[in-house]
Write a protein that holds these residues in place. Structure first.
Motif, short mmCIF file in Angstrom:
data_model
loop_
_atom_site.label_atom_id
_atom_site.label_comp_id
_atom_site.label_asym_id
_atom_site.label_seq_id
_atom_site.Cartn_x
_atom_site.Cartn_y
_atom_site.Cartn_z
N ARG A 1 -14.94 -11.33 -11.22
CA ARG A 1 -14.96 -12.06 -12.49
C ARG A 1 -15.28 -13.54 -12.30
NH1 ARG A 1 -8.81 -13.44 -14.67
NH2 ARG A 1 -8.24 -14.66 -12.83
N ASN A 2 -15.14 -14.05 -11.07
CA ASN A 2 -15.33 -15.48 -10.80
C ASN A 2 -16.41 -15.66 -9.73
OD1 ASN A 2 -14.88 -18.22 -11.07
ND2 ASN A 2 -13.18 -18.26 -9.61
N HIS A 3 -17.60 -15.12 -10.02
CA HIS A 3 -18.76 -15.28 -9.14
C HIS A 3 -18.54 -14.71 -7.74
CE1 HIS A 3 -20.80 -17.65 -12.17
NE2 HIS A 3 -19.72 -18.41 -12.30
N GLY A 4 -17.67 -13.72 -7.63
CA GLY A 4 -17.51 -13.01 -6.36
C GLY A 4 -16.66 -13.69 -5.33
N GLY A 5 -15.86 -14.67 -5.75
CA GLY A 5 -15.03 -15.36 -4.77
C GLY A 5 -13.69 -15.76 -5.32
N LEU A 6 -12.68 -15.74 -4.47
CA LEU A 6 -11.35 -16.20 -4.86
C LEU A 6 -11.14 -17.66 -4.49
CD1 LEU A 6 -9.24 -13.09 -3.82
CD2 LEU A 6 -9.97 -13.73 -6.12
N GLN A 7 -11.98 -18.17 -3.61
CA GLN A 7 -11.93 -19.58 -3.22
C GLN A 7 -13.26 -20.23 -3.60
OE1 GLN A 7 -10.95 -20.06 0.94
NE2 GLN A 7 -9.69 -18.20 0.94
N ARG A 8 -13.19 -21.45 -4.06
CA ARG A 8 -14.39 -22.17 -4.44
C ARG A 8 -15.34 -22.32 -3.25
NH1 ARG A 8 -16.11 -24.98 -8.76
NH2 ARG A 8 -17.35 -26.87 -8.47
N HIS A 9 -16.63 -22.05 -3.51
CA HIS A 9 -17.69 -22.15 -2.50
C HIS A 9 -17.56 -21.11 -1.39
CE1 HIS A 9 -18.88 -25.71 -4.58
NE2 HIS A 9 -17.81 -26.41 -4.21
N HIS A 10 -16.80 -20.03 -1.63
CA HIS A 10 -16.71 -18.94 -0.66
C HIS A 10 -16.82 -17.62 -1.43
CE1 HIS A 10 -15.74 -16.90 3.07
NE2 HIS A 10 -14.83 -16.19 2.42
N HIS A 11 -17.99 -16.96 -1.33
CA HIS A 11 -18.29 -15.80 -2.17
C HIS A 11 -18.43 -14.56 -1.29
CE1 HIS A 11 -19.13 -18.75 -5.32
NE2 HIS A 11 -19.75 -19.43 -4.36
N THR A 12 -17.52 -13.63 -1.44
CA THR A 12 -17.51 -12.42 -0.62
C THR A 12 -18.20 -11.25 -1.29
OG1 THR A 12 -15.35 -11.83 -1.53
CG2 THR A 12 -15.37 -13.11 0.52
N LEU A 13 -18.42 -11.34 -2.60
CA LEU A 13 -19.03 -10.25 -3.37
C LEU A 13 -20.07 -10.82 -4.32
CD1 LEU A 13 -15.68 -8.49 -4.36
CD2 LEU A 13 -17.34 -7.57 -2.72
N VAL A 14 -20.99 -9.97 -4.76
CA VAL A 14 -21.86 -10.36 -5.86
C VAL A 14 -21.05 -10.23 -7.14
CG1 VAL A 14 -23.95 -9.82 -7.16
CG2 VAL A 14 -23.95 -9.64 -4.66
N GLY A 15 -20.81 -11.34 -7.79
CA GLY A 15 -19.94 -11.34 -8.96
C GLY A 15 -20.65 -11.76 -10.22
N MET A 16 -19.90 -12.33 -11.13
CA MET A 16 -20.41 -12.73 -12.42
C MET A 16 -19.49 -13.81 -12.99
SD MET A 16 -19.12 -9.27 -14.34
CE MET A 16 -19.83 -9.59 -15.93
N ASN A 17 -19.92 -14.45 -14.05
CA ASN A 17 -19.02 -15.36 -14.76
C ASN A 17 -18.31 -14.55 -15.84
OD1 ASN A 17 -17.67 -17.30 -16.14
ND2 ASN A 17 -19.45 -18.54 -16.65
N GLY A 18 -17.19 -13.97 -15.48
CA GLY A 18 -16.44 -13.13 -16.41
C GLY A 18 -15.06 -13.67 -16.70
N ARG A 19 -14.88 -14.99 -16.61
CA ARG A 19 -13.54 -15.58 -16.78
C ARG A 19 -13.13 -15.62 -18.24
NH1 ARG A 19 -16.09 -19.77 -13.06
NH2 ARG A 19 -16.71 -20.67 -15.05
N PHE A 20 -11.83 -15.51 -18.46
CA PHE A 20 -11.24 -15.56 -19.79
C PHE A 20 -10.87 -17.00 -20.12
CE2 PHE A 20 -7.47 -14.26 -22.61
CZ PHE A 20 -8.28 -13.92 -23.67
N ASP A 21 -11.25 -17.48 -21.31
CA ASP A 21 -10.96 -18.86 -21.70
C ASP A 21 -9.47 -19.07 -21.92
OD1 ASP A 21 -13.63 -19.44 -21.63
OD2 ASP A 21 -13.92 -19.35 -23.80
#
Length: 374
Positions: A210-230
């Protein structure tokens, strides 16, 4: 008259909603702020699972669930043809093929008697839909899934708050997915959704996706998306959540009045909603069956009564899925439902006076002679 009266709900909770929104405006953490974490904790507790992951929409929640399970090109996912487009759309979005199974005529949910025949060596998941506000026979679905080693995603966009044998919707399968679209039983003031699971690894993957494939900023382990809840949307739901069970009680009260009044008026099988044994129903929609549905709806509109049709076309009849190779008649129960269903005004703030207006308008619409087809 409103089909769903969100303004009445807002007036009832106005002060609480404003306080919650003001707190977000004051702290300024508009993306994944503290209200998001608070809401996820509360919703996980409500459903009875370890993890809730809020996302930007109910559609995103289904896509994220599929991606977290590693489903992609060449795979198949079994679902139903009588549902909103998102159910099958998300399967196609990840590159997989939707495979349809017909529904039960009384609950409109997946018919488990037909499920096993649809499973092939390419099947990677089952996605039953809890339509209109109640769950399908999830025990049989889970048993079939376990026998074939398949995960189950409950598309619970319309059934949040419902139970089956005491277990809550979203908490009975590998992953539960719901929507917070404003018209849902628990809605925000925009798009939103959530995922639920007891699987720690799946929860971690879904949070990352849901957060561009990463749990840490600038570290992406998966192909993700911008799926964050406001955060602002989380604040709205937090204001509504303390009132949710009372709203469900009111929905059932409204449905019981409809049932008593409409049973003598309607002559089709399963003409008023049927609640399956062991289920509670949240009546996201109050859906009846009528002959000459479109004419009845037009006559009610002339009397100032709004209605809606969920859904006038099955998914296998939609042009976008023509390439799947299905033909008219392949899913006769779903196709008949698409011709006959009509949803009436339903919300927790519907007064008895307005409900009586709906009932009287329907009675007059049913008495009117049918217009000969041209």
């Amino acid at each position: 008259m409103q089909f769903i009266d969100l303004q009445a709900q807002y007036r009832a909770y106005r002060d609480e909603i404003h306080r919650r929104i003001q707190a977000v405006l004051d702290h300024g953490q508009f993306i994944l702020g503290p209200e998001v974490t608070e809401l996820e904790t509360e919703l996980a507790r409500y459903v009875g699972v370890r993890h809730c992951i809020t996302v930007a929409s109910g559609t995103d929640s289904l896509e994220i669930a599929l991606r977290a399970l590693g489903i992609g090109p060449g795979d198949e996912v079994v679902t139903v043809p009588f549902t909103w487009i998102s159910t099958a759309e998300t399967i196609a979005l990840v590159g997989a093929r939707p495979v349809f199974v017909d529904i039960e005529p009384d609950t409109y949910n997946l018919n488990p008697d037909l499920l096993e025949a649809a499973i092939t060596p390419r099947t990677r998941a089952l996605m039953p839909v809890s339509l209109f506000g109640q769950m399908p026979d999830i025990e049989r679905i889970n048993e079939i899934a376990a026998r074939h080693g398949l995960p189950v995603i409950e598309d619970a966009a319309q059934s949040f708050g419902a139970t089956r044998h005491g277990r809550r919707s979203c908490g009975v399968t590998t992953i539960g997915s719901t929507s917070f679209f404003p018209a849902k039983t628990l809605g925000c003031y925009g798009d939103g959704g959530a995922l639920f699971t007891n699987d720690d690894a799946l929860a971690t993957r879904m949070r990352a996706i849901r957060n561009h494939g990463g749990l840490q900023r600038h570290h992406h382990t998966l192909v993700g998306m911008n799926g964050r809840f406001d955060t602002l949307q989380a604040a709205v739901i937090l204001a509504k959540l303390p009132h949710f069970d009372e709203e469900l009680r009111r929905r059932r009260q409204v449905a019981a009045r409809y049932d008593a009044a409409l049973r003598p008026l309607l002559d089709l099988p399963h003409a008023v909603p049927v609640v399956a044994p062991g289920n509670t129903h949240v009546y996201a929609q109050y859906t009846i069956r009528v002959r000459d549905r479109d004419q009845v709806a037009a006559r009610m509109k002339e009397q100032g009564i709004p209605t809606a049709v969920y859904y006038p076309k099955c998914l296998h009849e939609q042009p976008v899925f023509a390439g799947l190779g299905y033909r008219p008649g392949d899913f006769p129960v779903a196709e008949r439902a698409a011709r006959e269903v009509l949803s009436l005004p339903m919300h927790p703030f519907l007064t008895e006076e307005d409900q009586d207006r709906v009932i009287e308008a329907l009675a007059r619409a049913l008495r009117s002679p049918s217009t000969p087809s041209s």
